[in-house]
Design a protein around this motif. Structure first.
Motif, short mmCIF file in Angstrom:
data_model
loop_
_atom_site.label_atom_id
_atom_site.label_comp_id
_atom_site.label_asym_id
_atom_site.label_seq_id
_atom_site.Cartn_x
_atom_site.Cartn_y
_atom_site.Cartn_z
N ALA A 1 0.82 -1.20 0.00
CA ALA A 1 0.00 0.00 0.00
C ALA A 1 0.86 1.26 0.00
CB ALA A 1 -0.93 0.00 1.22
N GLY A 2 1.95 1.24 0.75
CA GLY A 2 2.79 2.43 0.84
C GLY A 2 3.73 2.62 -0.32
N TYR A 3 4.21 1.51 -0.90
CA TYR A 3 5.25 1.58 -1.93
C TYR A 3 4.72 1.28 -3.33
CZ TYR A 3 8.67 1.84 1.84
OH TYR A 3 9.41 2.25 2.93
N GLY A 4 3.51 0.79 -3.41
CA GLY A 4 2.92 0.53 -4.71
C GLY A 4 3.24 -0.82 -5.31
N SER A 5 4.15 -1.56 -4.68
CA SER A 5 4.53 -2.89 -5.18
C SER A 5 5.30 -3.62 -4.10
CB SER A 5 5.39 -2.77 -6.45
OG SER A 5 6.62 -2.11 -6.16
N LEU A 6 5.65 -4.86 -4.41
CA LEU A 6 6.48 -5.68 -3.54
C LEU A 6 7.65 -6.23 -4.33
CD1 LEU A 6 3.67 -7.71 -1.73
CD2 LEU A 6 5.16 -6.02 -0.65
N PRO A 7 8.76 -6.57 -3.67
CA PRO A 7 9.84 -7.24 -4.40
C PRO A 7 9.35 -8.55 -4.99
CG PRO A 7 10.56 -6.59 -2.20
CD PRO A 7 9.08 -6.40 -2.24
N GLU A 8 9.98 -8.98 -6.06
CA GLU A 8 9.58 -10.25 -6.69
C GLU A 8 9.67 -11.39 -5.70
OE1 GLU A 8 11.03 -13.09 -10.42
OE2 GLU A 8 11.49 -10.94 -10.42
N GLU A 9 10.71 -11.37 -4.86
CA GLU A 9 10.84 -12.38 -3.81
C GLU A 9 10.32 -11.80 -2.50
OE1 GLU A 9 14.26 -14.86 -1.33
OE2 GLU A 9 14.77 -13.98 -3.26
N CYS A 10 9.15 -12.24 -2.11
CA CYS A 10 8.54 -11.76 -0.86
C CYS A 10 7.96 -12.96 -0.13
CB CYS A 10 7.45 -10.73 -1.15
SG CYS A 10 6.64 -10.09 0.35
N ARG A 11 8.57 -13.29 1.01
CA ARG A 11 8.15 -14.45 1.78
C ARG A 11 7.75 -14.02 3.20
NH1 ARG A 11 12.30 -16.96 2.84
NH2 ARG A 11 13.89 -15.72 1.78
N LEU A 12 6.84 -13.06 3.26
CA LEU A 12 6.33 -12.58 4.54
C LEU A 12 4.98 -13.22 4.83
CD1 LEU A 12 7.11 -8.76 4.25
CD2 LEU A 12 8.37 -10.45 5.60
N GLU A 13 4.77 -13.55 6.09
CA GLU A 13 3.50 -14.13 6.50
C GLU A 13 2.89 -13.29 7.61
OE1 GLU A 13 3.93 -18.19 7.62
OE2 GLU A 13 4.77 -18.82 5.68
N GLY A 14 1.65 -12.92 7.43
CA GLY A 14 0.93 -12.18 8.45
C GLY A 14 1.63 -10.87 8.80
N ASP A 15 1.68 -10.59 10.10
CA ASP A 15 2.27 -9.32 10.54
C ASP A 15 3.73 -9.47 10.98
OD1 ASP A 15 1.95 -10.71 12.91
OD2 ASP A 15 0.98 -9.06 13.99
N GLU A 16 4.40 -10.53 10.52
CA GLU A 16 5.80 -10.72 10.91
C GLU A 16 6.66 -9.56 10.41
OE1 GLU A 16 7.98 -13.96 9.23
OE2 GLU A 16 7.05 -13.76 7.28
N SER A 17 7.76 -9.31 11.11
CA SER A 17 8.66 -8.23 10.75
C SER A 17 9.19 -8.39 9.33
CB SER A 17 9.85 -8.18 11.72
OG SER A 17 10.81 -7.22 11.31
N ALA A 18 9.44 -7.26 8.67
CA ALA A 18 10.02 -7.28 7.33
C ALA A 18 11.50 -7.62 7.35
CB ALA A 18 9.82 -5.92 6.65
N TYR A 19 12.07 -7.76 8.53
CA TYR A 19 13.48 -8.13 8.71
C TYR A 19 13.53 -9.41 9.53
CZ TYR A 19 14.18 -3.17 7.54
OH TYR A 19 14.15 -1.94 6.93
N THR A 20 14.38 -10.33 9.14
CA THR A 20 14.41 -11.62 9.82
C THR A 20 15.52 -11.71 10.86
OG1 THR A 20 14.69 -14.00 9.53
CG2 THR A 20 15.80 -12.59 7.92
N ASN A 21 15.19 -12.32 11.98
CA ASN A 21 16.15 -12.61 13.06
C ASN A 21 16.68 -14.04 12.99
OD1 ASN A 21 15.73 -10.06 14.48
ND2 ASN A 21 13.75 -10.89 15.13
N ALA A 22 16.45 -14.72 11.87
CA ALA A 22 16.74 -16.16 11.81
C ALA A 22 18.19 -16.48 12.14
CB ALA A 22 16.39 -16.70 10.42
N LYS A 23 19.13 -15.63 11.73
CA LYS A 23 20.54 -15.91 12.00
C LYS A 23 20.82 -15.87 13.51
CE LYS A 23 25.26 -14.33 11.05
NZ LYS A 23 26.11 -13.35 10.32
N ALA A 24 20.27 -14.88 14.19
CA ALA A 24 20.48 -14.78 15.63
C ALA A 24 19.87 -15.96 16.36
CB ALA A 24 19.91 -13.47 16.17
N THR A 25 18.73 -16.42 15.88
CA THR A 25 18.09 -17.57 16.50
C THR A 25 18.93 -18.83 16.30
OG1 THR A 25 15.90 -16.61 16.15
CG2 THR A 25 16.01 -18.99 16.55
N ALA A 26 19.41 -19.03 15.06
CA ALA A 26 20.18 -20.24 14.76
C ALA A 26 21.54 -20.24 15.45
CB ALA A 26 20.35 -20.36 13.25
#
Length: 296
Positions: free
Chosen positions: A246-271
Motif C-alpha cells: 500500500a505504501g510503496y505501490g509494489s512488492l519485491p519479486e521475492e517476498c516471503r512474509l507471512e501475516g504481521d511478521e517483521s520485514a526483517y528476519t532474526n533467523a541468524k540470531a536464532t540459529a
C-alpha cells in the motif's frame, strides 16, 4: 571473582537497561560523557570518558581488564547534529573502543543499525527481497548510516587482528515499555494513505535488546558476525506485505512474509545465538515498568 564488563553509553536509553541487567552477574565499568547524580550503585563503577579520545579510552578499557566490551556510546541520529559531526564522532569512537577491547583481549558486542540497509532514504525504496537478512546489500545515504558501516569495518579488523569474538547487532527503532513512540503512527495509519515508512513499521523492545546482548556474551562464535535485532512483528497490527504494498505501490519479486511478521528476519540470531524477541507492542506498549535510573 566476577568477570568485568565495560559498557559504553551507559546512561543512554538502552545503556541504562544493559548496565542494570549485567550488574547482577558482572562487575560493570560504565562509561559515559557525564557521571550520574547517584553514586555507589552496587556492581557498577561509573567513569566519565570522551570516547573520541584514544588515550583515555585505551587506558580505561585496558585497565579494567574486561572479558567483554558492550559498545552503545554513539550519537543515535542526525537530529540537531551536522552529518559530518555524527560521522566523525561515531566512527572514531567505535574504532577506539573496539581497538582497545581487542588489545585487552576482550570480546565485543556493539550496536550498528538497520539503517545501513538504505531503506531510510528521503524517498525510501523497496529492498531487493523480503524479509531482509544480513546478506542484503547495504546502501547508506547520510553520515550516521555511513558511520555505522565504518564501525562494522572496524569490527572486522579487530576480530581479525586480535582473535576475539565481535558481535555487530543491527537493531531497529528501540522502544521502551510504557513509553512506546509508535502509538500515534499506528493510530493514524490507513491503507489509503499508508506512505513509505523507512523501516517498514518495525521496532524492538529494549528488553529484547538486553537479552540479545546477554546471548551474544554467552554464545557468540569466534570472529566477526552481524545480526539483525528486531521485534517479532510490525507495529501496525496488519499484514506486513499488505502495508508495504500500500505504501510503496509494489512488492519485491521475492517476498516471503507471512501475516504481521517483521520485514526483517532474526533467523541468524536464532540459529547461532539461540535468541528470539519475546516482547510485542501488543502487550508492551501499555506496560507500567519503570526504566532503570542512576540519576535520582
Amino acid at each position: 571473582m566476577m568477570e568485568t564488563i565495560v559498557v559504553t553509553g551507559a546512561l543512554g536509553g538502552a545503556g541504562k537497561w544493559i548496565v542494570d541487567r549485567l550488574r547482577a552477574d558482572y562487575e560493570v565499568v560504565a562509561l559515559d560523557q557525564r557521571l550520574p547524580a547517584t553514586t555507589g550503585i552496587e556492581g557498577v563503577s561509573f567513569q566519565k570518558v570522551d570516547l573520541t579520545q584514544q588515550g583515555p579510552v585505551w587506558e580505561t578499557i585496558v585497565d579494567a581488564d574486561p572479558s567483554t566490551v558492550v559498545h552503545f556510546g554513539n550519537i543515535p541520529h542526525e537530529e540537531n547534529h551536522a552529518g559530518g559531526d555524527v560521522y566523525e564522532n561515531n566512527a572514531v569512537s567505535t574504532f577506539h573502543v573496539l581497538e582497545a577491547a581487542g588489545r585487552a583481549g576482550a570480546d565485543v558486542v556493539w550496536a550498528s543499525s538497520e539503517t545501513v540497509y538504505g531503506t531510510h532514504w528521503p524517498e525510501p525504496k523497496l529492498p531487493e527481497y523480503l524479509p531482509v537478512d544480513e546478506e542484503h546489500p547495504v546502501a547508506p545515504w547520510n553520515g550516521y548510516e555511513t558511520s555505522k558501516l565504518a564501525g562494522e569495518a572496524a569490527a572486522e579488523r579487530v576480530a581479525n587482528a586480535f582473535d576475539v569474538a565481535v558481535t555487530t547487532m543491527r537493531p531497529t527503532w528501540i522502544q521502551y515499555p510504557g513509553r512506546y513512540q509508535i502509538t500515534s503512527i499506528r493510530e493514524a495509519f490507513d491503507f489509503e494513505s499508508a506512505g513509505r515508512f523507512g523501516n517498514f513499521w518495525s521496532y524492538v523492545d529494549v528488553r529484547d535488546v538486553v537479552s540479545f546482548v546477554e546471548a551474544a556474551i554467552d554464545e557468540a562464535p569466534e570472529g566477526h558476525e552481524v545480526y539483525n535485532v528486531f521485534g517479532p512483528d510490525n507495529f501496525l497490527g496488519v499484514d506486513t506485505a499488505d502495508a508495504i504494498e500500500a505504501g510503496y505501490g509494489s512488492l519485491p519479486e521475492e517476498c516471503r512474509l507471512e501475516g504481521d511478521e517483521s520485514a526483517y528476519t532474526n533467523a541468524k540470531a536464532t540459529a547461532t545465538l539461540g535468541w528470539e524477541p519475546e516482547q510485542s507492542w501488543k502487550t508492551a506498549e501499555d506496560e507500567n515498568i519503570s526504566a532503570p535510573s542512576f540519576d535520582v
